[in-house]
Design a protein around this motif. Structure first.
Motif, PDB file in Angstrom:
ATOM      1  N   ALA A 472       0.829  -1.208   0.000  1.00  0.00           N
ATOM      2  CA  ALA A 472       0.000   0.000   0.000  1.00  0.00           C
ATOM      3  C   ALA A 472       0.866   1.263   0.000  1.00  0.00           C
ATOM      4  CB  ALA A 472      -0.931   0.000   1.211  1.00  0.00           C
ATOM      5  N   ALA A 473       1.923   1.274   0.795  1.00  0.00           N
ATOM      6  CA  ALA A 473       2.811   2.431   0.846  1.00  0.00           C
ATOM      7  C   ALA A 473       3.501   2.648  -0.495  1.00  0.00           C
ATOM      8  CB  ALA A 473       3.837   2.253   1.962  1.00  0.00           C
ATOM      9  N   ARG A 474       3.889   1.564  -1.152  1.00  0.00           N
ATOM     10  CA  ARG A 474       4.525   1.696  -2.476  1.00  0.00           C
ATOM     11  C   ARG A 474       3.524   2.236  -3.493  1.00  0.00           C
ATOM     12  NH1 ARG A 474       7.010  -3.290  -0.963  1.00  0.00           N
ATOM     13  NH2 ARG A 474       5.480  -4.477  -2.173  1.00  0.00           N
ATOM     14  N   ALA A 475       2.279   1.814  -3.404  1.00  0.00           N
ATOM     15  CA  ALA A 475       1.241   2.296  -4.325  1.00  0.00           C
ATOM     16  C   ALA A 475       1.033   3.800  -4.153  1.00  0.00           C
ATOM     17  CB  ALA A 475      -0.065   1.547  -4.076  1.00  0.00           C
ATOM     18  N   VAL A 476       1.053   4.261  -2.919  1.00  0.00           N
ATOM     19  CA  VAL A 476       0.897   5.696  -2.644  1.00  0.00           C
ATOM     20  C   VAL A 476       2.050   6.474  -3.268  1.00  0.00           C
ATOM     21  CG1 VAL A 476       0.981   7.422  -0.813  1.00  0.00           C
ATOM     22  CG2 VAL A 476      -0.495   5.413  -0.571  1.00  0.00           C
ATOM     23  N   ALA A 477       3.282   5.999  -3.062  1.00  0.00           N
ATOM     24  CA  ALA A 477       4.453   6.700  -3.598  1.00  0.00           C
ATOM     25  C   ALA A 477       4.419   6.735  -5.124  1.00  0.00           C
ATOM     26  CB  ALA A 477       5.725   6.021  -3.107  1.00  0.00           C
ATOM     27  N   GLY A 480       1.744   9.336  -6.291  1.00  0.00           N
ATOM     28  CA  GLY A 480       2.206  10.702  -6.121  1.00  0.00           C
ATOM     29  C   GLY A 480       3.235  11.097  -7.161  1.00  0.00           C
ATOM     30  N   ALA A 481       4.175  10.179  -7.440  1.00  0.00           N
ATOM     31  CA  ALA A 481       5.207  10.457  -8.442  1.00  0.00           C
ATOM     32  C   ALA A 481       4.580  10.640  -9.823  1.00  0.00           C
ATOM     33  CB  ALA A 481       6.234   9.325  -8.456  1.00  0.00           C
ATOM     34  N   ALA A 482       3.598   9.798 -10.163  1.00  0.00           N
ATOM     35  CA  ALA A 482       2.959   9.895 -11.470  1.00  0.00           C
ATOM     36  C   ALA A 482       2.192  11.201 -11.632  1.00  0.00           C
ATOM     37  CB  ALA A 482       2.018   8.700 -11.674  1.00  0.00           C
ATOM     38  N   ALA A 483       1.608  11.675 -10.524  1.00  0.00           N
ATOM     39  CA  ALA A 483       0.824  12.921 -10.583  1.00  0.00           C
ATOM     40  C   ALA A 483       1.689  14.157 -10.431  1.00  0.00           C
ATOM     41  CB  ALA A 483      -0.243  12.898  -9.490  1.00  0.00           C
ATOM     42  N   GLY A 484       2.928  13.978  -9.996  1.00  0.00           N
ATOM     43  CA  GLY A 484       3.779  15.130  -9.725  1.00  0.00           C
ATOM     44  C   GLY A 484       3.347  15.895  -8.496  1.00  0.00           C
TER      45      GLY A 484
END
Length: 545
Positions: A472-477, A480-484
């Motif tokens: 779940a934590a990796r999915a969040v990161a 966020g990276a994809a959205a900038g």
């Protein structure tokens, strides 16, 4: 000790006044009261430069707004001055209600342990403004200009043009956006030809700030029809510095100027405290009030916040508290738009959400005022019957209304929320303000959940240890990276030290809550992947509008 009521801030000529053409600024905030100061601090913490204009060079005098709620204190924590407020303020959770000469019941606004902040503190408005102004002075991105009065405002296609009067004469200033935080008599509202609509209550109340040593606990005491002030109501609050605030209902026919005279106030205070009471009268005011609001809080490139946008009665402490929450709601949205992380449509949600909150506050304020100040014999008979029943029947206490005290609005209908797809119990629904809870921080020290959240960022609260929570934590990161868009992550183990957090969020291993920068829940899942987190982030930023 600084006497904040007597402070005078220097007017300083600014280079903008000597420019050949009006200087363009990203954001101008009009009004350096609690709401304008809080908004400016929040924006500066988002790395947005702010010009803050005030028509005066002083802070408020007298108690004025004194009750600051738990949620407001959490906002002040995020703004970097909450500790000072709480250390100086008088903390309280308990209120007592009296009818005539008898206490009929008491209530506790924070019956459960495990909160960093009390339900309320009492703190005179001049301290709040003073502490906020000192925080402003620490932030170089805030350009605070005293004795700069806005006397003209014209909306253009891509900016607002302001005319500002100073001791050196007028100058013009342009702004991409303007936030009007200039109070109930808002000059910005008048300059744009706008108005607030609502209901005025035909009653008058006296505020008396009395300095004395009084052996009573830090509680809210409210009397209906007491023997010492018949057929009216009285409210008593302890403030710092041995100052007590007393609100006396006077009735509509009272002469405001006469009632402010010491020879009128002192007998009222002695009737409450006893003839032998020793006290000094520090400040007094007589007020009337209305419950009203503007039709729309967003007007093109101008945003209205606090009393300039809405007004309520003082019962329930909903004025300053809701104004600070307006500022918090607006700050992160302006920052996201100015950083090109979100479209202009996100700013429309400020109006939608805070108009909803204002309607909730006005409803509660109106109900309280109607109960406290009945305007017909039938209404008074009903109220008094309820108060008699409340002495011995719990159901009747839910009908007693001495002011439903301020709590933040749950923005259930916000378009920024992602609807639940999983089953949850409890109050942490999308749109709710995130609940605080004790946590163990990464350094092993005891801390608080909301203080671990990102100060100016979206935050994902990920519950549990092990592979499920790690995924779940990796999915969040990844989202966020994809959205900038940066997303702070707070990990909360499901164990004994975190039992309150787990219960308040109805969490299991792998549960994720996504919080907006203003700490409202915008989405939650039992299992999260990068795709659904990114979709929720886009929705919260109106990027899919």
């Amino acid at each position: 000790m600084i006497d904040y009521q007597s402070l005078r801030f220097d007017y300083k000529r600014h280079p903008d006044q000597d420019a050949a053409a009006p200087v363009r600024r990203p954001l101008v905030v009009v009004g350096a009261g609690p709401v304008g100061l809080a908004l400016a601090i929040d924006l500066a913490q988002h790395q947005i430069p702010v010009v803050l204009l005030d028509n005066d060079n002083t802070l408020s005098t007298g108690s004025r707004a004194i009750c600051f709620a738990k949620r407001t204190l959490e906002i002040f924590d995020r703004l970097g001055c909450g500790e000072r407020m709480v250390d100086k303020g008088v903390s309280w959770n308990v209120g007592r209600v009296f009818f005539k000469s008898e206490e009929i019941y008491s209530f506790d606004l924070l019956p459960e342990a495990g909160h960093a902040r009390p339900a309320f503190i009492n703190l005179q408005q001049y301290y709040v403004e003073g502490f906020l102004a000192e925080r402003v002075s620490e932030l170089p991105l805030i350009d605070l200009r005293w004795k700069n009065k806005v006397t003209g405002a014209v909306q253009r296609a891509d900016h607002v043009e302001l005319t500002v009067e100073t001791p050196d004469g007028p100058y013009r200033l342009e702004a991409d956006h303007v936030a009007a935080c200039d109070g109930s008599r808002s000059s910005m509202r008048g300059l744009l030809g706008l108005e607030s609509k609502g209901r005025q209550f035909k009653d008058r109340f006296l505020i008396a700030d009395v300095k004395m040593k009084l052996d009573r606990p830090a509680e809210r005491w409210f009397w209906f029809d007491p023997e010492f002030h018949r057929n009216q109501s009285v409210l008593l609050h302890m403030q710092p510095d041995n100052v007590w605030r007393i609100d006396f209902q006077l009735g509509w026919d009272a002469d405001p100027e006469e009632e402010k005279k010491p020879e009128k106030i002192i007998p009222r205070v002695k009737a409450l405290l006893g003839e032998d009471a020793q006290f000094d009268l520090e400040w007094a005011s007589v007020y009337t009030f209305s419950c009203l609001r503007m039709d729309r809080f967003r007007q093109g490139r101008v945003f209205f916040a606090g009393d300039s946008a809405h007004g309520v009665s003082p019962f329930g402490a909903r004025g300053a508290n809701s104004g600070v929450q307006d500022a918090e709601n607006l700050a992160w949205k302006l920052a996201a738009v100015l950083r090109h992380q979100a479209p202009d449509a996100l700013l429309d949600s400020y109006g939608h959400e805070r108009e909803y909150a204002a309607d909730e506050n006005i409803l509660n304020s109106t109900r309280a005022t109607d109960f406290i100040t009945p305007k017909s014999e039938i209404s008074r008979l009903f109220r008094d019957a309820v108060l008699e029943l409340a002495k011995s029947h719990a159901f009747a206490r839910t009908l007693v209304n001495s002011g439903r005290l301020s709590v933040p609005a749950t923005l259930r209908t916000s378009a920024l929320n992602t609807p639940d797809t999983d089953a949850f119990q409890g109050g942490m629904v999308p749109g709710a303000v995130a609940a605080d809870a004790p946590v163990i921080c990464a350094d092993g020290k005891a801390g608080w959940l909301l203080r671990e959240a990102g100060r100016c960022a979206f935050t994902a609260v990920v519950f549990g240890d092990g592979e499920t929570a790690d995924r779940a934590a990796r999915a969040v990161a990844e989202a966020g990276a994809a959205a900038g868009v940066p997303i702070a992550t707070v990990r909360v183990p499901i164990d004994e030290p975190h039992v309150l957090a787990t219960r308040r969020y109805d969490a299991q291993a792998g549960t994720v809550y996504l919080l907006r920068p203003d700490q409202h829940v915008c989405a939650r899942w039992r299992r999260a992947d990068a795709g659904i987190v990114r979709a929720a982030l886009d929705r919260a930023l109106c990027c899919n509008a």
